[in-house]
Design a protein around this motif. Sequence first.
Motif, short mmCIF file in Angstrom:
data_model
loop_
_atom_site.label_atom_id
_atom_site.label_comp_id
_atom_site.label_asym_id
_atom_site.label_seq_id
_atom_site.Cartn_x
_atom_site.Cartn_y
_atom_site.Cartn_z
N UNK A 260 36.19 38.44 18.61
CA UNK A 260 37.65 38.28 18.60
C UNK A 260 38.34 39.14 17.55
N UNK A 261 37.58 39.92 16.82
CA UNK A 261 38.17 40.81 15.82
C UNK A 261 39.21 41.76 16.40
N UNK A 262 38.98 42.36 17.59
CA UNK A 262 40.00 43.27 18.13
C UNK A 262 41.36 42.61 18.34
N UNK A 263 41.41 41.29 18.48
CA UNK A 263 42.69 40.63 18.73
C UNK A 263 43.58 40.58 17.49
N UNK A 264 43.04 40.86 16.32
CA UNK A 264 43.87 40.84 15.10
C UNK A 264 44.01 42.21 14.47
N UNK A 265 43.40 43.23 15.08
CA UNK A 265 43.53 44.59 14.55
C UNK A 265 44.83 45.23 15.05
N UNK A 266 45.49 46.04 14.22
CA UNK A 266 46.69 46.73 14.68
C UNK A 266 46.36 47.79 15.72
#
Length: 529
Positions: A260-266
């Motif tokens: 789920x890291x990509x969901x909080x990356x700009x």
Amino acid sequence: MYGKLHSACLYGIDGVIIQVEADLANGLPQTSIIGLPDSSIRESVERVRAAIKNCGYAYPLQRVTINLAPADLRKEGAAFDLAIALGILTTSGQVQLPGADRLLVIGELALDGSLRPVTGVLSMAERAKREGFEGLLLPVENAPEAALIGGLNIYGISHLNDLEDKSGDRESGKSGSEFASVTSRPEKAPVIVSLDRLAYTPLSSAARASYRGEAASLEDYRDVFGQQHVKRALTIAAAGMHNIILIGPPGTGKTMLIKRLPTILPELSEQESLETTKIFSAAGKLKQTEGLLRRRPFRSPHHTISPGGLIGGGTIPKPGEVSLAHRGILFLDELPEFSRSVLEVLRQPMEDHEVTISRARAVFTYPARFMLACSMNPCPCGYYGSDHPLQRCTCSLRRIAGYRSKISGPLLDRIDIQVDVPRPKEMPGASEPLSSEEMRKDVDAAREIQLRRYHGTPFRWNSELYGSALRRYAPLDQEAGRILNSTLEALGLSMRAYDRILKLSRTIADLDGSGSITSAHIAEAIQYR
């Protein structure tokens, strides 16, 4: 008779302009291609000959010499087919191509004269624009990709006979493949190509998104109950693009959290988007209906991957997983399951942010600026140190040591954040979980601070700082410096770990909206080591 067109090929992930010179001379009928071509280009002689004849043109019964310049650069791939065919046809007077000196010609030919798409068109189009070319003539399947580079006229064809205006025949229902049934073309005036008729009109961004049917991600940190300290660590990692590893027993949500890291990356900036899209184009992984990549890449190779697959290489070098993860995330699940030789090749790109592959005739450099995210169990069975009520660790100390020894100290030293992930104590429904949207707001705020701070410098993220720039942008007050120095001595940390704690504390301070690094920020950064 002499003629010249321009084509292009890939050198690493960058496009290179190649002059395709054609010379027709009296002598025994034969065709030679010179200028360091590889086997796929030498084989193009037969593809081009068959395509020309099957489209009703006459292949010259003369000595045909094709030169690919510059001659000292190794050329690879089938992207020169269309340029070679048009070079022969224009030089022999059968085709006239107005504005050929300002046109880049790219494409692979089938035996019936149809065009097949090639890889790396985005890089070639970018080079064409920089070199002052006005347009590209290429397979229609590659037209959407080439159109991503604005300021160029894109002309797409699906068949060699599309160059000739046969609107009357087309209205009667004939297609380019049916024209290929002509085996000879009577003497007549040359075919004059009308490029305006072949112009490609790119889809608008809204139409492209509609065509893709792009759906919002269904993954959200709201799905993960508890683990607030892990979410905090992941927020810090995303805010500064810091490497992170999660360690814990099976079933605690390590993989779920990292995925789920990509969901909080700009989102990618314009420059980052172009860099990333070029790599995917060169690797042949760019979908035709996509525009420039906006989401940061997330690559998760299997643990059986080879060093070449991870770093890149091959007889014709291609980007590896570390380059495909450029400006994004490289996720290595179950880290100790990867072979030690694979893990050790990561050390150099993690420091230099690029991969250099040397071959006998050339040296290729691929960008590799990625966030490394890993997960692992504490032992082979996974339950060492666990408070699970039923499962107990059955591994011997020797087996645990052997399992952990697969990860070398220098590699672990390059991972900024190391977090234990225990069994979650909070059950579903106990409280409202922290969502991706809430975490992303904090990340975006810290990202804006970094963009303003590093404007005009080569840095974009806190994790990229080094040397004097690190001392300048991450100064410590007396108390914070005392805590860090005493910790360095007590734990025997390396100077690399010292620098990484400084970078981490700078990100924590940015998340708190603090211009200075305090002892509290240093203390939190130290606990992640």
